[in-house]
Design a protein around this motif. Structure first.
Motif: not given
Length: 331
Positions: A303-305, A313-318
């Motif tokens: 969880v981010v603002r 590149t990493s296949g991940s998200g926020v």
């Protein structure tokens, strides 16, 4: 001169018509939906990634075009259970990238599929290669029959948890971490502030591991029709070579995948056609497209603002607070 111009215009017209015909034929075949064979053997490889959702990002849509989401897998299995064209399900399992919660969801879907009376078979080259094969075998236990490659093994070795501590290293380089947390069970900061497990940290970690392991033992023992005590005794002997796993009743046979496929065709009908679960869903359609709609809002990642972001590149998200809040506000 006029004749030449007329012939030229006629040639242009003919080429244009021919081109339009080609485009029309292409659009027709591209839009024509292939049918599910009258007798279908569904096939899925669980070693390939399954994601919770595809982010609304052009890079994600390209990179994850052929990847199924968890909802698609569960929906397709539910639909296939009542589809008279589907003869059964064959899966490949081994080293999984899924978490325990995802494995449990798919296990429940496999159990529901089996209630339709259709057979389910799973094949693995190996479970863990003398490492941890807990997740792969946990999923496999939900199937009617389990087959292992003759040279494979079953790495049921129990669970463990590790946690690094770098306070000693920081002291050597003169760094003093200034952090705080709420109460003793908030242990994320212990990486920097401790040299070993605190009593509360150890209690929380052991509680989590024992809870997961207890559920794993209970579920697998029930699927194998043995007592939890008997299954724990098998795990205490692990990892097991293929013949040992067969003798212990963990697998139903030692076969190569081509032999499994030949056996399936022989038992389920030589006229049956193989079809991946993804292609089956594409051809059969989404059963949830019609009827009452319910909004499904995904929250995946840290969880981010700000807005949600995807890293190709990493296949991940926020999970951005602004993006998630907007999804709740939208009609």
């Amino acid at each position: 001169m006029k004749r030449r111009i007329g012939r030229f215009l006629a040639w242009i017209g003919a080429v244009t018509i021919f081109f339009m015909i080609l485009v029309g034929v292409g659009i027709y075949f591209a839009s024509k939906k292939e049918e599910v064979p009258a007798k279908t053997i569904l096939e899925i490889n669980f070693e390939r990634p399954i994601v919770e959702f595809v982010p609304d990002d052009p890079f994600a849509k390209i990179m994850l075009e052929n990847v199924m989401t968890m909802r698609e897998v569960l929906s397709a299995l539910e639909q296939a259970a009542t589809d008279d064209r589907v003869a059964g399900l064959v899966a490949q399992v081994g080293n999984l990238s899924m978490g325990i919660a995802q494995i449990q969801e798919i296990r429940e879907a496999i159990h529901a599929f089996r209630k339709s009376g259709k057979p389910t078979i799973v094949f693995a080259e190996t479970f863990g290669e003398f490492g941890s094969g807990n997740g792969g075998y946990y999923l496999s236990s939900a199937f009617d029959k389990r087959y292992l490659q003759p040279s494979g093994d079953v790495g049921l070795t129990g669970l463990m948890a590790e946690h690094p501590f770098v306070k000693g290293t920081l002291e050597k380089i003169g760094v003093v971490p200034r952090m705080d947390h709420r109460h003793e069970y908030k242990n994320a900061m212990n990486l920097f502030t401790e040299k070993k497990f605190t009593d509360a940290h150890r209690e929380a970690t052991l509680g989590m591991i024992q809870s997961i392991y207890g559920r794993l033992v209970q579920d697998i023992a029930e699927d194998l029709n043995i007592t939890p005590t008997a299954f724990r005794a098998i795990v205490d002997r692990g990892p097991l070579l293929g013949p040992e796993a067969l003798s212990a009743g963990l697998v139903d046979g030692l076969m190569y995948y081509d032999e499994v496929r030949d056996m399936v065709k022989q038992d389920w009908g030589k006229e049956a056609k193989w079809l991946s679960l993804k292609k089956y869903r594409d051809r059969a359609g989404d059963p949830d497209e019609d009827g009452t709609s319910v909004a499904l809002i995904y929250g995946v990642g840290n969880v981010v603002r700000g807005k949600s972001e995807y890293d190709p590149t990493s296949g991940s998200g926020v999970m951005g607070a602004e993006t998630v809040a907007k999804a709740f506000r939208d009609d």
